[in-house]
Design a protein around this motif. Structure first.
Motif, PDB file in Angstrom:
ATOM      1  N   UNK A 115       6.883  -8.476   7.860  1.00  0.00           N
ATOM      2  CA  UNK A 115       6.291  -8.042   6.853  1.00  0.00           C
ATOM      3  C   UNK A 115       7.188  -7.852   5.726  1.00  0.00           C
ATOM      4  N   UNK A 116       6.781  -8.406   4.390  1.00  0.00           N
ATOM      5  CA  UNK A 116       7.743  -8.459   3.644  1.00  0.00           C
ATOM      6  C   UNK A 116       7.398  -7.550   2.210  1.00  0.00           C
ATOM      7  N   UNK A 117       6.072  -7.451   2.106  1.00  0.00           N
ATOM      8  CA  UNK A 117       5.615  -6.856   0.868  1.00  0.00           C
ATOM      9  C   UNK A 117       4.176  -6.696   1.001  1.00  0.00           C
ATOM     10  N   UNK A 118       3.579  -5.955  -0.056  1.00  0.00           N
ATOM     11  CA  UNK A 118       1.988  -5.857   0.117  1.00  0.00           C
ATOM     12  C   UNK A 118       1.614  -6.076  -1.336  1.00  0.00           C
ATOM     13  N   UNK A 119       0.499  -6.400  -1.669  1.00  0.00           N
ATOM     14  CA  UNK A 119      -0.291  -6.566  -2.753  1.00  0.00           C
ATOM     15  C   UNK A 119      -1.734  -5.890  -3.004  1.00  0.00           C
ATOM     16  N   UNK A 120      -2.211  -5.085  -3.982  1.00  0.00           N
ATOM     17  CA  UNK A 120      -3.287  -4.396  -4.058  1.00  0.00           C
ATOM     18  C   UNK A 120      -4.503  -5.174  -4.520  1.00  0.00           C
ATOM     19  N   UNK A 121      -5.718  -5.303  -4.003  1.00  0.00           N
ATOM     20  CA  UNK A 121      -6.882  -5.714  -4.561  1.00  0.00           C
ATOM     21  C   UNK A 121      -7.735  -4.662  -5.115  1.00  0.00           C
ATOM     22  N   UNK A 122      -7.774  -4.757  -6.521  1.00  0.00           N
ATOM     23  CA  UNK A 122      -8.825  -3.571  -7.051  1.00  0.00           C
ATOM     24  C   UNK A 122     -10.320  -4.197  -7.508  1.00  0.00           C
ATOM     25  N   UNK A 123     -11.093  -3.566  -7.571  1.00  0.00           N
ATOM     26  CA  UNK A 123     -12.466  -4.130  -7.952  1.00  0.00           C
ATOM     27  C   UNK A 123     -13.475  -3.175  -8.760  1.00  0.00           C
ATOM     28  N   UNK A 124     -14.437  -3.686  -9.496  1.00  0.00           N
ATOM     29  CA  UNK A 124     -15.516  -2.845 -10.011  1.00  0.00           C
ATOM     30  C   UNK A 124     -16.614  -3.437  -9.909  1.00  0.00           C
ATOM     31  N   UNK A 125     -17.910  -2.707  -9.871  1.00  0.00           N
ATOM     32  CA  UNK A 125     -19.183  -3.309  -9.958  1.00  0.00           C
ATOM     33  C   UNK A 125     -19.556  -3.643 -11.193  1.00  0.00           C
ATOM     34  N   UNK A 267      -9.369   2.028 -16.290  1.00  0.00           N
ATOM     35  CA  UNK A 267     -10.489   1.453 -16.819  1.00  0.00           C
ATOM     36  C   UNK A 267     -11.724   1.528 -15.962  1.00  0.00           C
ATOM     37  N   UNK A 268     -11.433   1.956 -14.855  1.00  0.00           N
ATOM     38  CA  UNK A 268     -12.371   2.152 -13.785  1.00  0.00           C
ATOM     39  C   UNK A 268     -12.585   1.597 -12.628  1.00  0.00           C
ATOM     40  N   UNK A 269     -11.520   0.532 -12.344  1.00  0.00           N
ATOM     41  CA  UNK A 269     -11.262  -0.363 -11.087  1.00  0.00           C
ATOM     42  C   UNK A 269     -11.022   0.702  -9.846  1.00  0.00           C
ATOM     43  N   UNK A 270     -11.406   0.328  -8.821  1.00  0.00           N
ATOM     44  CA  UNK A 270     -11.097   1.313  -7.514  1.00  0.00           C
ATOM     45  C   UNK A 270     -10.200   0.259  -6.592  1.00  0.00           C
ATOM     46  N   UNK A 271      -9.430   0.870  -5.961  1.00  0.00           N
ATOM     47  CA  UNK A 271      -8.529   0.213  -4.855  1.00  0.00           C
ATOM     48  C   UNK A 271      -9.293  -0.183  -3.736  1.00  0.00           C
ATOM     49  N   UNK A 272      -9.620  -1.546  -3.574  1.00  0.00           N
ATOM     50  CA  UNK A 272     -10.659  -2.090  -2.322  1.00  0.00           C
ATOM     51  C   UNK A 272      -9.892  -2.258  -1.045  1.00  0.00           C
ATOM     52  N   UNK A 273      -8.720  -2.855  -0.940  1.00  0.00           N
ATOM     53  CA  UNK A 273      -8.064  -2.945  -0.015  1.00  0.00           C
ATOM     54  C   UNK A 273      -6.504  -3.501  -0.556  1.00  0.00           C
ATOM     55  N   UNK A 274      -5.901  -3.638   0.496  1.00  0.00           N
ATOM     56  CA  UNK A 274      -4.127  -4.079   0.367  1.00  0.00           C
ATOM     57  C   UNK A 274      -4.012  -5.172   1.215  1.00  0.00           C
ATOM     58  N   UNK A 275      -3.547  -6.142   0.867  1.00  0.00           N
ATOM     59  CA  UNK A 275      -3.159  -7.367   1.445  1.00  0.00           C
ATOM     60  C   UNK A 275      -1.683  -7.223   2.064  1.00  0.00           C
ATOM     61  N   UNK A 276      -1.149  -7.639   3.294  1.00  0.00           N
ATOM     62  CA  UNK A 276       0.112  -7.377   3.774  1.00  0.00           C
ATOM     63  C   UNK A 276       0.673  -8.794   3.666  1.00  0.00           C
TER      64      UNK A 276
END
Length: 285
Positions: A115-125, A267-276
């Motif tokens: 495991x070296x890092x993470x990145x976040x995926x944010x989304x909005x309807x 701006x209204x985006x929500x944290x959906x999930x994280x990628x390892x």
């Protein structure tokens, strides 16, 4: 500009949709690189519902994506991709969503992935329509093929001086490598935008839409023009365009706790999930 967006909850089905769109983008970009180089070294190998991609030496599109929603990768499949990356002298980098089958992380760890890092995926309807009234002095316009080099250089200049908030990017790419990678990505049905502030080019962005998913494919503001609302203007212009194509979900990928994530959530985006980000280096293959 409308500044209140609808919060979005992410279940496994939505995560699968997003990861499929991501895999399609990576594949299209890698194939564009293969066509540009013509050296026969690149590859795109399907694996367990996702794919392993090698675009070019040191490319940000050298990665395994889309795993976790199509069953466990077999030993033979993992052997194949590890050998493919070893042949071109590259590590194996897997971006694994935390909503994926958790058994995959165990399998990869046992094979020497770290495991070296993470990145976040944010989304909005995405709503059906947006009122995009830009602040005085700001203009957002499409950027055509005739100014591709201008757009590429604007994006490279913006990335060269990143905001320092949050967790830093694990990877850094030489300017020429970044530009060629973005040139390849530009051929993957990405709509490009230029932002102007008082008539002067101030930033740029990209948007890709597929199967109802709007991928906000990068955005950057030149350092001299930051904190003037350029990012918000680019965001809402792209949301409006995505709505016009019938998309129901918008997605942004950011570094954890970064300024980009903060702006998206404001701006209204929500944290959906994280990628390892799990990596197996050549000495471990």
């Amino acid at each position: 500009m409308k500044t209140e967006l609808t919060p979005l909850f992410c279940d496994v089905d939505l995560a699968r949709r997003i990861e499929v769109a991501e895999a399609q983008l990576i594949e299209a970009t890698a194939l564009a690189a293969h066509g540009r180089l013509g050296d026969g070294r690149g590859f795109v190998i399907p694996i367990a519902g996702g794919l392993a991609s090698f675009a070019d030496d040191d490319s940000p599109f050298n990665k395994v994506v889309g795993l976790g929603f199509g069953g466990l990768p077999t030993t033979g499949e993992l052997d194949e991709i590890e050998q493919a990356y070893a042949t071109v002298g590259a590590p194996v980098q897997v971006e694994l969503p935390h909503l994926a089958d958790p058994e995959i992380g165990i399998v990869l760890s046992r094979r020497g992935y770290e495991l070296e890092s993470f990145e976040n995926v944010l989304g909005v309807a995405i709503d059906t329509k947006y009122d995009v009234t830009l602040p005085d002095g700001i203009e957002i316009r499409p950027s055509g093929d005739e100014e591709l080099d201008v757009w590429l250089n604007v994006m490279a200049d913006a990335v060269a001086v990143p905001d320092t908030q949050g967790v830093p990017w694990r990877e850094e790419f030489p300017r020429d490598t970044y530009i060629e990678a973005e040139r390849d990505a530009a051929s993957a049905d990405i709509t490009r935008y230029i932002a102007l502030l008082n008539g002067e080019i101030a930033g740029g962005a990209g948007l890709r839409t597929t199967d109802g998913i709007a991928q906000f494919a990068g955005a950057g503001t030149l350092p001299a023009h930051r904190r003037h609302g350029i990012q918000s203007a680019l965001l809402f212009t792209r949301l409006s365009d995505a709505a016009a194509t019938g998309c129901d979900v918008g997605v942004i990928t950011t570094q954890p706790a970064s300024k980009s994530q903060q702006n998206a959530q404001r701006s209204g985006f929500s944290l959906l999930y994280t990628r390892a980000v799990l990596v197996k280096h050549l000495e471990a293959t």
